[in-house]
Design a protein around this motif. Structure first.
Motif, PDB file in Angstrom:
ATOM      1  N   THR A 171       1.751   1.811 -10.378  1.00 52.21           N
ATOM      2  CA  THR A 171       0.596   2.642 -10.028  1.00 52.21           C
ATOM      3  C   THR A 171       0.548   2.891  -8.522  1.00 52.21           C
ATOM      4  O   THR A 171       0.305   4.022  -8.079  1.00 52.21           O
ATOM      5  CB  THR A 171      -0.706   1.924 -10.449  1.00 52.21           C
ATOM      6  N   LEU A 172       0.804   1.826  -7.753  1.00 53.25           N
ATOM      7  CA  LEU A 172       0.736   1.958  -6.291  1.00 53.25           C
ATOM      8  C   LEU A 172       1.777   2.959  -5.794  1.00 53.25           C
ATOM      9  O   LEU A 172       1.526   3.717  -4.856  1.00 53.25           O
ATOM     10  CB  LEU A 172       0.963   0.591  -5.617  1.00 53.25           C
ATOM     11  N   SER A 178      -2.312  10.613  -7.228  1.00 54.43           N
ATOM     12  CA  SER A 178      -2.936  10.485  -8.544  1.00 54.43           C
ATOM     13  C   SER A 178      -4.214   9.654  -8.429  1.00 54.43           C
ATOM     14  O   SER A 178      -4.370   8.877  -7.487  1.00 54.43           O
ATOM     15  CB  SER A 178      -1.980   9.803  -9.517  1.00 54.43           C
ATOM     16  N   GLU A 179      -5.069   9.811  -9.424  1.00 57.23           N
ATOM     17  CA  GLU A 179      -6.369   9.156  -9.346  1.00 57.23           C
ATOM     18  C   GLU A 179      -6.239   7.628  -9.381  1.00 57.23           C
ATOM     19  O   GLU A 179      -6.816   6.923  -8.564  1.00 57.23           O
ATOM     20  CB  GLU A 179      -7.267   9.637 -10.486  1.00 57.23           C
ATOM     21  N   ALA A 186      -6.804   1.847  -2.730  1.00 51.30           N
ATOM     22  CA  ALA A 186      -8.083   1.456  -2.126  1.00 51.30           C
ATOM     23  C   ALA A 186      -8.325  -0.040  -2.335  1.00 51.30           C
ATOM     24  O   ALA A 186      -8.770  -0.746  -1.419  1.00 51.30           O
ATOM     25  CB  ALA A 186      -9.223   2.285  -2.725  1.00 51.30           C
ATOM     26  N   THR A 187      -7.991  -0.544  -3.528  1.00 48.91           N
ATOM     27  CA  THR A 187      -8.156  -1.979  -3.801  1.00 48.91           C
ATOM     28  C   THR A 187      -7.251  -2.785  -2.882  1.00 48.91           C
ATOM     29  O   THR A 187      -7.669  -3.799  -2.298  1.00 48.91           O
ATOM     30  CB  THR A 187      -7.797  -2.288  -5.274  1.00 48.91           C
ATOM     31  N   LEU A 188      -6.017  -2.319  -2.747  1.00 54.67           N
ATOM     32  CA  LEU A 188      -5.066  -3.026  -1.885  1.00 54.67           C
ATOM     33  C   LEU A 188      -5.607  -3.114  -0.453  1.00 54.67           C
ATOM     34  O   LEU A 188      -5.502  -4.148   0.206  1.00 54.67           O
ATOM     35  CB  LEU A 188      -3.707  -2.320  -1.908  1.00 54.67           C
ATOM     36  N   GLU A 189      -6.219  -1.994  -0.004  1.00 60.54           N
ATOM     37  CA  GLU A 189      -6.723  -2.002   1.376  1.00 60.54           C
ATOM     38  C   GLU A 189      -7.888  -2.965   1.569  1.00 60.54           C
ATOM     39  O   GLU A 189      -8.049  -3.553   2.640  1.00 60.54           O
ATOM     40  CB  GLU A 189      -7.108  -0.580   1.805  1.00 60.54           C
TER      41      GLU A 189
END
Ligand SMILES: Nc1ncnc2c1ncn2[C@@H]1O[C@H](COP(=O)(O)OP(=O)(O)O)[C@@H](O)[C@H]1O
Ligand SMILES: [Mg+2]
Length: 435
Positions: A171-172, A178-179, A186-189
């Motif tokens: 996904t990353l 992509s959404e 954003a979660t990773l950040e």
């Protein structure tokens, strides 16, 4: 500080031990495998909440028992505190300070500080970076106990962030286009910012520890091995790739010594390795990837040092920590496990000279003659005897005896007597008459 009394219940080979201890030197003497190191391990556990021999708690609980208990009464500048630790061997441990339960076992950190030197320490010189990180982390927690919480927070964020990189790699890689890619990014950040905040604090404390302990390690090494090349330590950070090297050497005046600067460097370095991290599915930078370089002359000790030099370096790391901590507050209790037998005469004397200045030092030795007479120690004999376990399996239990006197451990005859409290072992300074 000194440990005035220690009680072990179902800890390793000890069904029950009550030891009254005095400041100064105490030597636990007995054949190998009879339970001497177990006593030092228990005190080290109270000080660090970890064993110097095993990574999990289960082996600490006596075979056949449900839980182990360690109680230590510590006298620090005339103030006396008793800590109780209940080791459940797998489930959560519990602790009490005096009669008050604490929220977390780590709330007892700081009551007892120890510096433990054991044969396993050779791995600090010859083994993997994780051994040296543990050395530094023990030091930073001894200097500021609240760092234990920061380390726990960092470990938690690291696990979660690495799990996202591992399972969310696909996904990353799709990225912001992509959404779900954008949402994973954003979660990773979010993880990045927590990782950098906690990580920067750990790195800063380690840098300061390396700066402050370094001269003491060099000096201790000179004392133990005057004929050898000089020894140095230097922190090596995985954050250094995109930051100037002097940032990580706090002995240089231009080094920032500032947590915000390190946090910014951490975030910067995370952006440098982002693609690589997504490819590899793990967190590639941070204090969990750092190391403490040990240098002899101009060579790394690992791979270059002889057996004797490696041994001396390991000892110098511990004595250096001891020297630093005692300049900053109360003397830590020095725990020397089986070290004198490994050293030649000159090194033995050098070590005995330092140990004799400690407020309290507990030594283990297979034979009393290995311990230099300069130490003027109280002697406790440790023996194991055969017992039969609850399920009929053969096992051993340890007993301690004050040399020349009767059994005083409350074990032996009282084996199987459940929670019966044995009489405390009274040790005292050996007098001329005793010798
Ligand atoms: N969980 C345990 N339950 C019972 N005995 C144990 C346990 N862990 C270690 N032992 C015993 O403790 C003894 C080793 O004790 P140790 O303190 O290392 O000896 P030493 O006197 O050589 O320092 C061995 O006999 C070992 O079988
Ligand atoms: Mg031992």
């Amino acid at each position: 500080m000194f440990v005035r009394s220690a009680t072990l219940v179902d800890f390793r080979s000890w069904e029950r031990l009550s030891l009254e201890l005095t400041p100064g030197a105490t030597v636990l003497v007995g054949p190998n495998g009879h339970g001497k190191t177990n006593v030092l391990e228990a005190l080290g556990y109270v000080a660090t909440l970890s064993s110097h021999r095993v990574a999990t708690d289960a082996p600490l609980v006596r075979t056949g028992a449900e839980r182990a208990l360690i109680r230590a009464t510590v006298v620090n500048h005339d103030r006396e505190l008793t800590v109780d630790l209940d080791i459940a061997g797998g489930r959560a441990n519990r602790a009490r300070l005096g009669t008050t339960p604490v929220r977390r076992p780590r709330d007892i950190l700081g009551v007892l500080n120890t510096v433990l030197f054991a044969p396993e320490d050779l791995a600090m010189v010859r083994g993997e970076p994780t051994e040296r990180r543990r050395y530094l982390d023990e030091l930073i927690v001894a200097r500021s106990p609240r760092m234990a919480a920061v380390r726990a927070d960092y470990e938690k964020v690291l696990r979660q962030r690495s799990a996202l990189l591992k399972t969310g790699g696909h996904t990353l890689r799709r990225g912001a286009g992509s959404e779900d890619g954008a949402s994973a990014m954003a979660t990773l950040e979010i993880w990045d910012s927590s990782l950098a905040a906690f990580g920067a604090e750990i790195v800063l404390h380690r840098l300061r520890a390396a700066r402050d302990v370094g001269p003491h390690v060099s000096q201790s090494y000179r004392d133990i091995a005057p004929a050898s090349r000089p020894a140095y330590v230097a922190y090596r950070s995985s954050l250094a790739e995109s930051a100037p090297p002097e940032m990580f050497d706090l002995s240089r005046p231009e080094a920032p010594d500032d947590v915000d600067v390190l946090e910014a460097a951490f975030l910067q370095q995370l952006s440098v390795v982002r693609t690589r991290e997504i490819e590899r599915g793990t967190t590639l930078v941070g204090p969990h990837r750092d190391d403490l370089d040990l240098i002899l002359g101009t060579d790394p000790a690992k791979g270059f040092a002889s057996h004797g030099e490696s041994w001396s370096f390991a000892l110098a790391l511990r004595l250096g920590a001891f020297a630093l901590l005692r300049t900053e507050g109360s003397d830590p209790v020095l725990l020397l496990d089986d070290v004198f037998a490994e050293l030649d005469r000159a090194r033995r004397t050098a070590l005995a000279r330092v140990a004799a200045t400690a407020e309290q030092v507990l030594v283990t030795a297979a034979v009393g003659e290995d311990v230099p007479a300069e130490l003027d120690a109280v002697r406790v004999d440790v023996r194991a005897h055969e017992v039969t376990g609850p399920d009929g399996t053969p096992g051993r239990s340890s007993v301690a005896t004050r040399q020349g006197f009767g059994d005083f451990s409350g074990s032996g005859d009282s084996l199987g007597s459940g929670d019966a409290v044995g009489e405390p072992v009274q040790t005292r300074r050996e007098t001329e008459e005793d010798r």
